[in-house]
Design a protein around this motif. Sequence first.
Motif, PDB file in Angstrom:
ATOM      1  N   UNK A  56       0.491   3.741  -2.307  1.00 54.28           N
ATOM      2  CA  UNK A  56       1.886   3.733  -1.859  1.00 54.28           C
ATOM      3  C   UNK A  56       2.173   2.571  -0.906  1.00 54.28           C
ATOM      4  N   UNK A  57       1.153   1.726  -0.681  1.00 53.94           N
ATOM      5  CA  UNK A  57       1.327   0.587   0.215  1.00 53.94           C
ATOM      6  C   UNK A  57       1.196   0.946   1.686  1.00 53.94           C
ATOM      7  N   UNK A  58       0.584   2.103   1.985  1.00 57.23           N
ATOM      8  CA  UNK A  58       0.408   2.559   3.367  1.00 57.23           C
ATOM      9  C   UNK A  58      -1.082   2.651   3.679  1.00 57.23           C
ATOM     10  N   UNK A  59      -1.514   1.973   4.736  1.00 51.62           N
ATOM     11  CA  UNK A  59      -2.898   2.103   5.183  1.00 51.62           C
ATOM     12  C   UNK A  59      -2.944   3.276   6.165  1.00 51.62           C
ATOM     13  N   UNK A  60      -3.550   4.393   5.798  1.00 51.12           N
ATOM     14  CA  UNK A  60      -3.417   5.643   6.579  1.00 51.12           C
ATOM     15  C   UNK A  60      -4.333   5.688   7.807  1.00 51.12           C
ATOM     16  N   UNK A  61      -3.884   5.109   8.891  1.00 52.55           N
ATOM     17  CA  UNK A  61      -4.653   5.174  10.125  1.00 52.55           C
ATOM     18  C   UNK A  61      -4.743   6.615  10.635  1.00 52.55           C
ATOM     19  N   UNK A  62      -3.726   7.418  10.357  1.00 53.20           N
ATOM     20  CA  UNK A  62      -3.620   8.775  10.893  1.00 53.20           C
ATOM     21  C   UNK A  62      -3.632   9.786   9.761  1.00 53.20           C
ATOM     22  N   UNK A 648      -2.952   1.892  16.308  1.00 49.10           N
ATOM     23  CA  UNK A 648      -4.212   2.000  17.059  1.00 49.10           C
ATOM     24  C   UNK A 648      -4.778   0.640  17.467  1.00 49.10           C
ATOM     25  N   UNK A 649      -4.493   0.223  18.674  1.00 50.97           N
ATOM     26  CA  UNK A 649      -4.943  -1.067  19.191  1.00 50.97           C
ATOM     27  C   UNK A 649      -6.457  -1.143  19.281  1.00 50.97           C
ATOM     28  N   UNK A 650      -7.120   0.025  19.307  1.00 55.55           N
ATOM     29  CA  UNK A 650      -8.575   0.057  19.434  1.00 55.55           C
ATOM     30  C   UNK A 650      -9.258  -0.696  18.298  1.00 55.55           C
TER      31      UNK A 650
END
Length: 673
Positions: A56-62, A648-650
Motif C-alpha cells: 500500500x506504499x506504507x512502511x509500517x513503523x507502528x 521514530x527518530x531512534x
Amino acid sequence: MIKHRVFILAIVGYCILVGLVFGRALTPSYGMMIFGDDIHRQYYFYREFFNHWISQGVFPWWNPYLFGGEPFIANPVVNIWYPPNWLFSLLPLNVAYSWHVALHVFWACLGMYLLLIQIGPIGLIRPIRPISAFVGGCIFGLSGFFMARTFAGHVDVIAAASFMPWVVGAFWRLISLPLIKLQRPQSFGQEGVIATLVFALQLLAGYQTMAFFTVIAVGIIALIYAIQIKSLIPLLRACLAGALGVALSAIQILPAAEFFGRSIRTFEFPYSWHSYGSLEWKSLLQFINPFQFGNQYTYTGPPPNFIEHSAFLGVGGLMLAMIGIISLIRHMRPIRGVFFVIAFFGLWVSLGPNAPIDLQKILWQFVPMYHYLRIPPRHLILVVFGLAGLAGIGFDRLPTSPRVLRSLIVGVIVAEMVVFARNFIELKPIPETRHDKELIALLKKDTQPYRLLQNFGAWLPQRDGLDFDGVMAYGIHSATGYDPSILRTYYEFIALASGKSGETAVLNADVQVPYLSASSASAIDMLNIKYLMVPIAYDPFANNSRYILRREDKKQEYRLYENTTVFPRFYYAQKECGTANVTSYTPNRIELTVASTCDDTLLSSENWYLGWHATIDGEEVTIGKLNNTFRTLFVLKGRHTIIFEYKPIIFLWGALISSIAILSLVFFSLRRL
C-alpha cells in the motif's frame, strides 16, 4: 584447486542432506506450509502485516493491531534489516518459511565445516580432513537444537544460532594471528572486517540471546589464547571487532533496546523464574535416546517441553565426541580444549540449580545480561556446538584405512541424523484456514474503531477460532496479543484492572495481557474493548446485562460478547463537550475531526510512545499521558483537524551509528592494530 573442489563437494553434500530432510516442505502445494508453532501463531501474521502495508506504499513503523498499539519495526521478532528475511516479501509466505529455515540449517552445517577446516593449523596436531569436518557440520546443523526448534517455529533462534560457527571461526582467526607463522602479527585488516561483519549479521538475524552465547564462546577462546601467549592482544581484538559489530547493527539494536527498555522484560523477576525449566540429570538420557520421554507431541519429561531440552547429536555423533575428548586429553594443550570447555560450560549452566554448584545463579547475581535470560537449557546450543566440534575431531582420529569402513561410518552417522531430523518436518494448512470465518465476518461488519479481547490463555484450543496475532490479517484491533514484548505501562494498567500488580501478573502471563472479568468493567470500557471472546468453560461475563452474547460456538468452545458501554477510541473527558471522529487510520498516521463546545482534554486508548507527534490544524502540540499510558491532547473548543504521526527518530540515530561503523571498518582495514 583441490581444496576448491572439496569445498564445492561439501556444499553439494549439505544441499542434498537438507533437501532430504525438508523434502516436500520446500515445494509446498497451495494452501500448505511447513509447520512451526510460532510460525503459525505469530511470525506468519507479522510478515503478512508488513507485506500488506508495503504493497500500500506504507512502511509500517507502528503496529496498531496488538496490545493497544506498539512499535513494529523495532520489535526484535521483525528484524527487517536482516537480508535473508527479505525472502518473506519476495516469495509466497508458505514457500518462504521452508526455504528460510532450510537455508539456515544449511548455513549451520557449512559454518561448522569451515570452522573445523580452519582450526587445524591453529590449535591441533594436524589439519582436520575435509570428510571429518563434513561429519561435524552434519551433526551440528541436523542436531536436536535446530530441528526441534524448526517444529517449534523458532525462526529467529535458528537463524541466529546458525551463525555461531561462522562468528567463532572469524574471531578465532582474528585473535590467533600471532600464533600463525608467516602472518603479520599486529594486523587487524581483513580478519577483523570479516569478524565484524559476521557478528553484525548474527545480531541482525534476531534473538540476540544466541549472539550473547556466541560471545561467551569467543570469550573462552580469546581468554585461553591470551593466557597461552601472555598477551592481551587477543582480547583487545575480540572486543574491538565485537564493538564494531554491535555498532554496525545499531539500526536494529538501538530501536529494539529502546522498546525492550519500556517492555515487561524490565520487571525484576525472582531467580525461580529464571531457573524454571532447568535440565535435570535424567534429561541427559535424551543425548542417547532423543525420545526417551516422548516426542514433541507426547513429551512427559522435565519441564517446560521437548523443544527446550532437545540437543540430540546422534549416538554415533556422541561416540565420536567422546573419542575427540580422549584425543585431546592425550595431546593436551590449552587451545585444543576449547570445544570441550564450551560444551562443559553450556551443560553446567543448563542444569541450573540441579548442578552441584548452581553456576546459573552465580551468573544471575553478577552478570547483568543474566537478569533477562530464562530457561537455562537454552545454553544447550553451546553443548551442541562444542560436542559437534569434538565429533569432527574424533572422526579425524579414526584410522584412515580401510577406506570402506570410514565411508560406512560416515553413512551411518549421516543417515541417523537425517532420519532423526525428518521427525520435525510437517506440512499443515496455512494459519487462516483454521480461523472461524463466521466470527471474522461478524467482527469485520463493525466499521467503528474498536478492540477485541481474547480473554483466555494463549495455549488453549479456543485460539484456533482466531489466533491472538491473527487479528492482524483482518485489520481487527486487539487489546492483547501473543508476544513476549509488551509495553510495560500498558501491561501494568491492565494488571491493575485485573486486581494484580504487574510483577505478580507477569509471572503467569508474560506473552499476553492478564485476564479481565466483569469487575474490570471500567477498564474494559476505557480500553475500547467492544468484543470479548471467552471459553465456555470459564465465562466471567455470563448473565451480565452490560455484555450481550453475539456468538456461541460449541465446537470450538467459545462465546463472543459485545460490550454495550464501551468508550470510543477517542473521546472528550467531558463527553457532553463534543465528539471525535476517525477519518483516516493507518499504522503510522491517524487523522481525526473533532467538534466541541468547550475547551477539554481529548482522551484515547492509544498507547503513548516516543516518536509519536500530534498537530491540531497543522500546528504541532504536546501529547500528554493518561495513567502514564495513553495519548491525550488538550483541545480548544470548535472544529479542528487532529493528526497523530509516528516518526521514530531512534532509527535515524541507529542508521548514523551504523554508518560510522562502516567508515570505521574501512579505516581499520587499512591500518594495523
